[in-house]
Design a protein around this motif. Structure first.
Motif, PDB file in Angstrom:
ATOM      1  N   ALA A 276      18.788  25.411 -21.986  1.00 23.62           N
ATOM      2  CA  ALA A 276      18.139  26.204 -23.035  1.00 23.62           C
ATOM      3  C   ALA A 276      18.303  25.531 -24.397  1.00 23.62           C
ATOM      4  CB  ALA A 276      18.721  27.616 -23.070  1.00 23.62           C
ATOM      5  N   ILE A 277      19.477  24.974 -24.647  1.00 21.15           N
ATOM      6  CA  ILE A 277      19.714  24.253 -25.899  1.00 21.15           C
ATOM      7  C   ILE A 277      18.806  23.026 -25.977  1.00 21.15           C
ATOM      8  CG2 ILE A 277      21.389  22.857 -27.177  1.00 21.15           C
ATOM      9  CD1 ILE A 277      23.557  24.833 -26.093  1.00 21.15           C
ATOM     10  N   LEU A 278      18.715  22.282 -24.886  1.00 18.35           N
ATOM     11  CA  LEU A 278      17.859  21.092 -24.870  1.00 18.35           C
ATOM     12  C   LEU A 278      16.384  21.465 -25.058  1.00 18.35           C
ATOM     13  CD1 LEU A 278      19.559  19.006 -22.050  1.00 18.35           C
ATOM     14  CD2 LEU A 278      19.591  18.533 -24.508  1.00 18.35           C
ATOM     15  N   ASP A 279      15.952  22.566 -24.458  1.00 20.19           N
ATOM     16  CA  ASP A 279      14.565  23.019 -24.635  1.00 20.19           C
ATOM     17  C   ASP A 279      14.299  23.370 -26.094  1.00 20.19           C
ATOM     18  OD1 ASP A 279      14.040  22.753 -21.909  1.00 20.19           O
ATOM     19  OD2 ASP A 279      14.359  24.882 -21.491  1.00 20.19           O
ATOM     20  N   ALA A 280      15.200  24.126 -26.696  1.00 22.96           N
ATOM     21  CA  ALA A 280      15.027  24.524 -28.095  1.00 22.96           C
ATOM     22  C   ALA A 280      15.076  23.312 -29.015  1.00 22.96           C
ATOM     23  CB  ALA A 280      16.100  25.539 -28.494  1.00 22.96           C
ATOM     24  N   ALA A 281      15.980  22.397 -28.740  1.00 20.62           N
ATOM     25  CA  ALA A 281      16.091  21.192 -29.565  1.00 20.62           C
ATOM     26  C   ALA A 281      14.828  20.345 -29.439  1.00 20.62           C
ATOM     27  CB  ALA A 281      17.325  20.390 -29.150  1.00 20.62           C
ATOM     28  N   HIS A 282      14.322  20.193 -28.238  1.00 17.93           N
ATOM     29  CA  HIS A 282      13.089  19.428 -28.030  1.00 17.93           C
ATOM     30  C   HIS A 282      11.960  20.024 -28.870  1.00 17.93           C
ATOM     31  CE1 HIS A 282       9.239  18.625 -26.000  1.00 17.93           C
ATOM     32  NE2 HIS A 282       9.756  17.407 -25.826  1.00 17.93           N
ATOM     33  N   ASP A 283      11.779  21.323 -28.775  1.00 16.22           N
ATOM     34  CA  ASP A 283      10.720  21.989 -29.532  1.00 16.22           C
ATOM     35  C   ASP A 283      10.898  21.788 -31.035  1.00 16.22           C
ATOM     36  OD1 ASP A 283       9.744  22.837 -27.089  1.00 16.22           O
ATOM     37  OD2 ASP A 283      10.467  24.909 -27.313  1.00 16.22           O
ATOM     38  N   CYS A 284      12.118  21.888 -31.488  1.00  9.89           N
ATOM     39  CA  CYS A 284      12.421  21.732 -32.909  1.00  9.89           C
ATOM     40  C   CYS A 284      12.170  20.290 -33.366  1.00  9.89           C
ATOM     41  CB  CYS A 284      13.863  22.150 -33.175  1.00  9.89           C
ATOM     42  SG  CYS A 284      14.253  22.334 -34.921  1.00  9.89           S
ATOM     43  N   PHE A 285      12.619  19.319 -32.597  1.00  3.63           N
ATOM     44  CA  PHE A 285      12.417  17.922 -32.955  1.00  3.63           C
ATOM     45  C   PHE A 285      10.926  17.574 -32.980  1.00  3.63           C
ATOM     46  CE2 PHE A 285      16.845  17.066 -31.094  1.00  3.63           C
ATOM     47  CZ  PHE A 285      17.454  17.083 -32.344  1.00  3.63           C
ATOM     48  N   VAL A 286      10.167  18.098 -32.037  1.00  6.45           N
ATOM     49  CA  VAL A 286       8.726  17.833 -31.993  1.00  6.45           C
ATOM     50  C   VAL A 286       8.032  18.487 -33.191  1.00  6.45           C
ATOM     51  CG1 VAL A 286       6.588  18.330 -30.714  1.00  6.45           C
ATOM     52  CG2 VAL A 286       8.595  17.455 -29.505  1.00  6.45           C
ATOM     53  N   ALA A 287       8.399  19.720 -33.490  1.00  9.90           N
ATOM     54  CA  ALA A 287       7.737  20.460 -34.563  1.00  9.90           C
ATOM     55  C   ALA A 287       8.111  19.955 -35.956  1.00  9.90           C
ATOM     56  CB  ALA A 287       8.069  21.950 -34.454  1.00  9.90           C
ATOM     57  N   GLU A 288       9.386  19.598 -36.140  1.00 12.13           N
ATOM     58  CA  GLU A 288       9.878  19.294 -37.483  1.00 12.13           C
ATOM     59  C   GLU A 288      10.256  17.833 -37.695  1.00 12.13           C
ATOM     60  OE1 GLU A 288      12.970  22.038 -38.546  1.00 12.13           O
ATOM     61  OE2 GLU A 288      11.908  23.714 -37.623  1.00 12.13           O
ATOM     62  N   GLY A 289      10.426  17.088 -36.617  1.00  8.86           N
ATOM     63  CA  GLY A 289      10.919  15.730 -36.728  1.00  8.86           C
ATOM     64  C   GLY A 289      12.435  15.730 -36.761  1.00  8.86           C
ATOM     65  N   PHE A 290      13.026  14.589 -36.397  1.00 11.69           N
ATOM     66  CA  PHE A 290      14.483  14.506 -36.313  1.00 11.69           C
ATOM     67  C   PHE A 290      15.145  14.800 -37.649  1.00 11.69           C
ATOM     68  CE2 PHE A 290      18.437  12.146 -36.816  1.00 11.69           C
ATOM     69  CZ  PHE A 290      19.179  12.672 -35.771  1.00 11.69           C
ATOM     70  N   GLY A 291      14.652  14.201 -38.720  1.00 13.98           N
ATOM     71  CA  GLY A 291      15.290  14.351 -40.023  1.00 13.98           C
ATOM     72  C   GLY A 291      15.282  15.773 -40.540  1.00 13.98           C
ATOM     73  N   ALA A 292      14.195  16.490 -40.320  1.00 12.41           N
ATOM     74  CA  ALA A 292      14.071  17.848 -40.838  1.00 12.41           C
ATOM     75  C   ALA A 292      14.713  18.897 -39.926  1.00 12.41           C
ATOM     76  CB  ALA A 292      12.600  18.195 -41.065  1.00 12.41           C
ATOM     77  N   ALA A 293      14.848  18.589 -38.664  1.00 14.61           N
ATOM     78  CA  ALA A 293      15.457  19.541 -37.732  1.00 14.61           C
ATOM     79  C   ALA A 293      16.940  19.685 -38.064  1.00 14.61           C
ATOM     80  CB  ALA A 293      15.290  19.059 -36.296  1.00 14.61           C
ATOM     81  N   SER A 294      17.422  20.907 -38.011  1.00 16.47           N
ATOM     82  CA  SER A 294      18.841  21.135 -38.285  1.00 16.47           C
ATOM     83  C   SER A 294      19.489  21.842 -37.104  1.00 16.47           C
ATOM     84  CB  SER A 294      19.013  21.986 -39.544  1.00 16.47           C
ATOM     85  OG  SER A 294      18.585  23.317 -39.306  1.00 16.47           O
ATOM     86  N   MET A 295      20.781  21.671 -37.010  1.00 20.40           N
ATOM     87  CA  MET A 295      21.523  22.357 -35.950  1.00 20.40           C
ATOM     88  C   MET A 295      21.410  23.870 -36.134  1.00 20.40           C
ATOM     89  SD  MET A 295      22.631  20.078 -33.852  1.00 20.40           S
ATOM     90  CE  MET A 295      24.199  20.211 -32.998  1.00 20.40           C
ATOM     91  N   SER A 296      21.330  24.332 -37.362  1.00 21.80           N
ATOM     92  CA  SER A 296      21.176  25.772 -37.621  1.00 21.80           C
ATOM     93  C   SER A 296      19.853  26.289 -37.068  1.00 21.80           C
ATOM     94  CB  SER A 296      21.247  26.053 -39.122  1.00 21.80           C
ATOM     95  OG  SER A 296      22.518  25.758 -39.624  1.00 21.80           O
ATOM     96  N   THR A 297      18.789  25.529 -37.280  1.00 19.82           N
ATOM     97  CA  THR A 297      17.473  25.932 -36.781  1.00 19.82           C
ATOM     98  C   THR A 297      17.461  25.938 -35.259  1.00 19.82           C
ATOM     99  OG1 THR A 297      16.408  25.007 -38.735  1.00 19.82           O
ATOM    100  CG2 THR A 297      15.012  25.375 -36.811  1.00 19.82           C
ATOM    101  N   ILE A 298      18.043  24.911 -34.667  1.00 28.84           N
ATOM    102  CA  ILE A 298      18.101  24.836 -33.204  1.00 28.84           C
ATOM    103  C   ILE A 298      18.919  25.998 -32.653  1.00 28.84           C
ATOM    104  CG2 ILE A 298      18.915  23.454 -31.243  1.00 28.84           C
ATOM    105  CD1 ILE A 298      18.265  20.956 -33.082  1.00 28.84           C
ATOM    106  N   ALA A 299      20.044  26.289 -33.284  1.00 25.25           N
ATOM    107  CA  ALA A 299      20.882  27.417 -32.843  1.00 25.25           C
ATOM    108  C   ALA A 299      20.115  28.728 -32.930  1.00 25.25           C
ATOM    109  CB  ALA A 299      22.152  27.479 -33.684  1.00 25.25           C
ATOM    110  N   ALA A 300      19.361  28.907 -33.996  1.00 25.54           N
ATOM    111  CA  ALA A 300      18.574  30.136 -34.143  1.00 25.54           C
ATOM    112  C   ALA A 300      17.510  30.239 -33.058  1.00 25.54           C
ATOM    113  CB  ALA A 300      17.930  30.181 -35.525  1.00 25.54           C
ATOM    114  N   ARG A 301      16.888  29.126 -32.719  1.00 24.49           N
ATOM    115  CA  ARG A 301      15.852  29.131 -31.679  1.00 24.49           C
ATOM    116  C   ARG A 301      16.424  29.461 -30.305  1.00 24.49           C
ATOM    117  NH1 ARG A 301      10.958  24.964 -32.418  1.00 24.49           N
ATOM    118  NH2 ARG A 301      10.610  25.278 -34.629  1.00 24.49           N
ATOM    119  N   VAL A 302      17.645  29.023 -30.060  1.00 19.33           N
ATOM    120  CA  VAL A 302      18.246  29.265 -28.737  1.00 19.33           C
ATOM    121  C   VAL A 302      18.982  30.609 -28.711  1.00 19.33           C
ATOM    122  CG1 VAL A 302      20.489  28.137 -29.006  1.00 19.33           C
ATOM    123  CG2 VAL A 302      19.320  27.997 -26.828  1.00 19.33           C
TER     124      VAL A 302
END
Length: 76
Positions: free
Chosen positions: A16-42
């Protein structure tokens, strides 16, 4: 004694974490994606993410490796 159900839940949570992180990285890019955003998504906390992955770079690496493994399985 190892609790097999706990291992299964941990694997599900990691996926679930990997799925949320993938979506976040695709949507925002690596630089803009944050662990906080990924945590919120999961639906967890940054602390939970850091229990699984030591850094955003390690999480990104795991996302890429999983994607490559899936692609390789499709090709084979």
């Amino acid at each position: 004694m190892v609790d097999v159900a706990q291992i299964g839940r941990r694997g599900d949570r990691r996926d679930a974490i990997l799925d949320a992180a993938h979506d976040c990285f695709v949507a925002e890019g690596f630089g803009a994606a944050s662990m906080s955003t990924i945590a919120a998504r999961v639906g967890g906390s940054k602390g939970t993410l850091y229990n699984y992955f030591a850094s955003k770079e390690e999480l990104f690496d795991a996302v890429i490796r999983r994607s490559c493994d899936r692609l390789q399985a499709e090709i084979a």
